[in-house]
Design a protein around this motif. Structure first.
Motif, PDB file in Angstrom:
ATOM      1  N   ILE A   1      -6.008   4.227   3.363  1.00 22.36           N
ATOM      2  CA  ILE A   1      -6.728   3.317   4.272  1.00 22.36           C
ATOM      3  C   ILE A   1      -5.922   2.047   4.457  1.00 22.36           C
ATOM      4  O   ILE A   1      -5.785   1.530   5.571  1.00 22.36           O
ATOM      5  N   GLY A   2      -5.366   1.537   3.337  1.00 25.44           N
ATOM      6  CA  GLY A   2      -4.562   0.325   3.430  1.00 25.44           C
ATOM      7  C   GLY A   2      -3.391   0.512   4.370  1.00 25.44           C
ATOM      8  O   GLY A   2      -3.087  -0.346   5.209  1.00 25.44           O
ATOM      9  N   ILE A   3      -2.740   1.687   4.240  1.00 22.56           N
ATOM     10  CA  ILE A   3      -1.587   1.946   5.111  1.00 22.56           C
ATOM     11  C   ILE A   3      -2.028   2.031   6.562  1.00 22.56           C
ATOM     12  O   ILE A   3      -1.387   1.452   7.456  1.00 22.56           O
ATOM     13  N   ASP A   4      -3.152   2.738   6.813  1.00 17.36           N
ATOM     14  CA  ASP A   4      -3.619   2.872   8.195  1.00 17.36           C
ATOM     15  C   ASP A   4      -3.912   1.521   8.806  1.00 17.36           C
ATOM     16  O   ASP A   4      -3.506   1.226   9.935  1.00 17.36           O
ATOM     17  N   VAL A   5      -4.642   0.694   8.074  1.00 19.14           N
ATOM     18  CA  VAL A   5      -5.047  -0.607   8.626  1.00 19.14           C
ATOM     19  C   VAL A   5      -3.825  -1.465   8.872  1.00 19.14           C
ATOM     20  O   VAL A   5      -3.685  -2.080   9.938  1.00 19.14           O
ATOM     21  N   HIS A   6      -2.903  -1.502   7.889  1.00 13.74           N
ATOM     22  CA  HIS A   6      -1.741  -2.365   8.074  1.00 13.74           C
ATOM     23  C   HIS A   6      -0.811  -1.864   9.157  1.00 13.74           C
ATOM     24  O   HIS A   6      -0.201  -2.659   9.884  1.00 13.74           O
ATOM     25  N   SER A   7      -0.698  -0.528   9.308  1.00 17.87           N
ATOM     26  CA  SER A   7       0.150  -0.046  10.416  1.00 17.87           C
ATOM     27  C   SER A   7      -0.475  -0.408  11.744  1.00 17.87           C
ATOM     28  O   SER A   7       0.236  -0.762  12.690  1.00 17.87           O
ATOM     29  N   ALA A   8      -1.803  -0.325  11.817  1.00 14.85           N
ATOM     30  CA  ALA A   8      -2.466  -0.691  13.069  1.00 14.85           C
ATOM     31  C   ALA A   8      -2.264  -2.175  13.352  1.00 14.85           C
ATOM     32  O   ALA A   8      -2.029  -2.586  14.497  1.00 14.85           O
ATOM     33  N   LEU A   9      -2.361  -3.005  12.298  1.00 16.70           N
ATOM     34  CA  LEU A   9      -2.143  -4.445  12.466  1.00 16.70           C
ATOM     35  C   LEU A   9      -0.726  -4.702  12.951  1.00 16.70           C
ATOM     36  O   LEU A   9      -0.472  -5.515  13.848  1.00 16.70           O
ATOM     37  N   ASN A  10       0.220  -3.988  12.341  1.00 17.86           N
ATOM     38  CA  ASN A  10       1.616  -4.118  12.721  1.00 17.86           C
ATOM     39  C   ASN A  10       1.827  -3.764  14.173  1.00 17.86           C
ATOM     40  O   ASN A  10       2.473  -4.488  14.937  1.00 17.86           O
ATOM     41  N   ALA A  11       1.257  -2.617  14.575  1.00 20.11           N
ATOM     42  CA  ALA A  11       1.393  -2.179  15.965  1.00 20.11           C
ATOM     43  C   ALA A  11       0.769  -3.198  16.906  1.00 20.11           C
ATOM     44  O   ALA A  11       1.275  -3.458  17.997  1.00 20.11           O
ATOM     45  N   ALA A  12      -0.345  -3.794  16.455  1.00 19.39           N
ATOM     46  CA  ALA A  12      -1.011  -4.792  17.305  1.00 19.39           C
ATOM     47  C   ALA A  12      -0.123  -6.013  17.492  1.00 19.39           C
ATOM     48  O   ALA A  12      -0.060  -6.596  18.571  1.00 19.39           O
ATOM     49  N   LEU A  13       0.578  -6.399  16.406  1.00 21.06           N
ATOM     50  CA  LEU A  13       1.388  -7.607  16.502  1.00 21.06           C
ATOM     51  C   LEU A  13       2.660  -7.371  17.295  1.00 21.06           C
ATOM     52  O   LEU A  13       3.145  -8.257  17.986  1.00 21.06           O
TER      53      LEU A  13
ATOM     54  N   PHE B   1       0.813  -1.210   0.000  1.00 15.39           N
ATOM     55  CA  PHE B   1       0.000   0.000   0.000  1.00 15.39           C
ATOM     56  C   PHE B   1       0.840   1.250   0.000  1.00 15.39           C
ATOM     57  O   PHE B   1       0.439   2.282  -0.547  1.00 15.39           O
ATOM     58  N   GLN B   2       2.046   1.182   0.592  1.00 13.08           N
ATOM     59  CA  GLN B   2       2.908   2.357   0.513  1.00 13.08           C
ATOM     60  C   GLN B   2       3.296   2.597  -0.925  1.00 13.08           C
ATOM     61  O   GLN B   2       3.347   3.738  -1.395  1.00 13.08           O
ATOM     62  N   GLN B   3       3.544   1.479  -1.646  1.00 17.54           N
ATOM     63  CA  GLN B   3       3.820   1.552  -3.074  1.00 17.54           C
ATOM     64  C   GLN B   3       2.637   2.192  -3.802  1.00 17.54           C
ATOM     65  O   GLN B   3       2.797   3.094  -4.622  1.00 17.54           O
ATOM     66  N   LYS B   4       1.440   1.689  -3.487  1.00 23.97           N
ATOM     67  CA  LYS B   4       0.243   2.184  -4.180  1.00 23.97           C
ATOM     68  C   LYS B   4       0.036   3.668  -3.926  1.00 23.97           C
ATOM     69  O   LYS B   4      -0.446   4.384  -4.799  1.00 23.97           O
ATOM     70  N   LEU B   5       0.375   4.125  -2.737  1.00 22.36           N
ATOM     71  CA  LEU B   5       0.164   5.538  -2.447  1.00 22.36           C
ATOM     72  C   LEU B   5       1.051   6.387  -3.337  1.00 22.36           C
ATOM     73  O   LEU B   5       0.651   7.449  -3.807  1.00 22.36           O
ATOM     74  N   ASN B   6       2.267   5.902  -3.617  1.00 23.39           N
ATOM     75  CA  ASN B   6       3.163   6.673  -4.472  1.00 23.39           C
ATOM     76  C   ASN B   6       2.681   6.726  -5.902  1.00 23.39           C
ATOM     77  O   ASN B   6       2.866   7.731  -6.587  1.00 23.39           O
ATOM     78  N   THR B   7       2.058   5.622  -6.360  1.00 21.96           N
ATOM     79  CA  THR B   7       1.629   5.613  -7.753  1.00 21.96           C
ATOM     80  C   THR B   7       0.179   6.054  -7.928  1.00 21.96           C
ATOM     81  O   THR B   7      -0.327   6.071  -9.036  1.00 21.96           O
ATOM     82  N   ALA B   8      -0.516   6.388  -6.829  1.00 19.46           N
ATOM     83  CA  ALA B   8      -1.946   6.712  -6.956  1.00 19.46           C
ATOM     84  C   ALA B   8      -2.127   8.055  -7.646  1.00 19.46           C
ATOM     85  O   ALA B   8      -1.359   8.988  -7.436  1.00 19.46           O
ATOM     86  N   SER B   9      -3.164   8.138  -8.489  1.00 19.54           N
ATOM     87  CA  SER B   9      -3.409   9.396  -9.179  1.00 19.54           C
ATOM     88  C   SER B   9      -4.724  10.040  -8.745  1.00 19.54           C
ATOM     89  O   SER B   9      -4.759  11.198  -8.370  1.00 19.54           O
ATOM     90  N   THR B  10      -5.833   9.286  -8.765  1.00 18.66           N
ATOM     91  CA  THR B  10      -7.111   9.906  -8.401  1.00 18.66           C
ATOM     92  C   THR B  10      -7.265   9.956  -6.883  1.00 18.66           C
ATOM     93  O   THR B  10      -6.592   9.239  -6.143  1.00 18.66           O
ATOM     94  N   ASP B  11      -8.199  10.798  -6.446  1.00 17.36           N
ATOM     95  CA  ASP B  11      -8.475  10.929  -5.004  1.00 17.36           C
ATOM     96  C   ASP B  11      -8.871   9.605  -4.383  1.00 17.36           C
ATOM     97  O   ASP B  11      -8.446   9.263  -3.283  1.00 17.36           O
ATOM     98  N   VAL B  12      -9.715   8.869  -5.120  1.00 18.47           N
ATOM     99  CA  VAL B  12     -10.212   7.598  -4.553  1.00 18.47           C
ATOM    100  C   VAL B  12      -9.064   6.618  -4.373  1.00 18.47           C
ATOM    101  O   VAL B  12      -8.958   5.946  -3.351  1.00 18.47           O
ATOM    102  N   GLU B  13      -8.156   6.564  -5.376  1.00 12.36           N
ATOM    103  CA  GLU B  13      -7.024   5.638  -5.244  1.00 12.36           C
ATOM    104  C   GLU B  13      -6.153   6.036  -4.063  1.00 12.36           C
ATOM    105  O   GLU B  13      -5.668   5.184  -3.303  1.00 12.36           O
ATOM    106  N   LYS B  14      -5.959   7.362  -3.923  1.00 11.25           N
ATOM    107  CA  LYS B  14      -5.122   7.817  -2.813  1.00 11.25           C
ATOM    108  C   LYS B  14      -5.772   7.456  -1.491  1.00 11.25           C
ATOM    109  O   LYS B  14      -5.115   7.004  -0.554  1.00 11.25           O
ATOM    110  N   ALA B  15      -7.108   7.655  -1.427  1.00 10.43           N
ATOM    111  CA  ALA B  15      -7.817   7.339  -0.181  1.00 10.43           C
ATOM    112  C   ALA B  15      -7.704   5.858   0.134  1.00 10.43           C
ATOM    113  O   ALA B  15      -7.449   5.469   1.275  1.00 10.43           O
ATOM    114  N   GLU B  16      -7.875   5.024  -0.911  1.00  8.95           N
ATOM    115  CA  GLU B  16      -7.806   3.578  -0.657  1.00  8.95           C
ATOM    116  C   GLU B  16      -6.414   3.182  -0.198  1.00  8.95           C
ATOM    117  O   GLU B  16      -6.251   2.357   0.711  1.00  8.95           O
ATOM    118  N   ALA B  17      -5.398   3.777  -0.820  1.00 10.82           N
ATOM    119  CA  ALA B  17      -4.034   3.440  -0.423  1.00 10.82           C
ATOM    120  C   ALA B  17      -3.787   3.889   1.018  1.00 10.82           C
ATOM    121  O   ALA B  17      -3.179   3.171   1.823  1.00 10.82           O
TER     122      ALA B  17
END
Lengths: 69, 203
Positions: B189-201, B171-187
């Motif tokens: 969100i992906g980063i937020d969720v995965h960082s939270a998962l990481n912190a949880a683990l 998702f960090q990759q996707k954020l760099n290549t994202a162009s539209t607002d929706v893609e950026k938002a999705e990327a």
């Protein structure tokens, strides 16, 4: 009452809360360990068809399904 | 005239139906302030008909704040497909609200909190059970009942660290290549969720 309060970034991008929440849930499901992951996949399956009605007649429906026919 | 007829029928009724009538009056919930205004204006316009019940008359009244703070918090953790905790008596829960980790003790003020992806920890004596929530809401009622709703809630040991790391990098990759607002938002969100998962683990 509240003039445009600061929106979360996903709402500013046009996403609704349900879309956001479902997206978070599917991301979490994809990070599960093996036996739980296959159970979770069944929870994401979707099967519906949508048809628009024009002049009182339904048009061809668009079917979205994850179940194999 | 017919109206009076039914009234006299009622009065002629025997002792059994009087008992029946008394039960009815205790079953009616107290009408709220809005209802009394409506009832009064109805009676002014139309004194001959009974006022219809409004939706608030059918609602259960808000649970009252008990006089003494209860000693335990009752927690319900529900998902669309399962109720993980159902009226469990615990000492404290810590919910991952968007405004930060929020601890809920018995006697907490009534609150509605939107949750971000994070860990819910349930403290019962010396046991702490942790669940990773994907996002949702927490409702704390005045009577020390906490309802936590989420779409996914897993114990932390069911998460696979490799998949989490891989997802975060993707998702960090996707954020760099994202162009539209929706893609950026999705990327994002992906980063937020995965960082939270990481912190949880790791936390």
């Amino acid at each position: 009452m509240s003039s445009s309060a600061a929106q979360p970034f996903w709402r500013a991008a046009g996403m609704t809360y349900i879309t956001y929440s479902n997206l978070c849930a599917s991301l979490v499901r994809q990070c599960l360990k093996e036996p739980y992951r296959s159970e979770a996949v069944s929870r994401e399956k979707v099967h519906f068809n949508v048809s628009k009605w024009v002049d009182g007649k339904p048009e061809k429906p668009t079917i979205r399904t994850d179940t194999p026919e | 005239m017919l109206r009076h007829g039914s009234r006299s029928l009622f009065n002629r009724a025997s002792a059994t139906s009087m008992r029946w009538r008394r039960q009815f009056s205790t079953d009616l919930p107290a009408e709220t302030a809005e209802d009394t205004k409506f009832v009064e204006s109805w009676k002014k316009m139309n004194p001959n008909m009974d006022p219809p019940k409004t939706p608030s008359a059918y609602m259960k009244p808000r649970p009252p704040t008990p006089a003494n703070i209860p000693s335990k918090l009752t927690v319900n953790l529900v998902l669309p497909y399962d109720s993980v905790l159902s009226s469990k008596e615990v000492d404290m829960v810590i919910v991952p609200a968007t405004t930060g980790q929020m601890g809920v003790l018995p006697g907490h003020v009534a609150t509605i909190a939107e949750l971000k992806p994070g860990i819910l920890s349930v403290h019962e004596g010396n046991d702490v059970t942790k669940y990773f929530l994907s996002s949702g809401f927490a409702f704390v009622h005045a009577n020390s009942v906490a309802d936590i709703i989420a779409i996914e809630a897993t114990p932390v040991d069911r998460l696979d660290p490799n998949l989490v790391q891989k997802g975060l990098a993707d998702f960090q990759q996707k954020l760099n290549t994202a162009s539209t607002d929706v893609e950026k938002a999705e990327a994002q969100i992906g980063i937020d969720v995965h960082s939270a998962l990481n912190a949880a683990l790791t936390g």
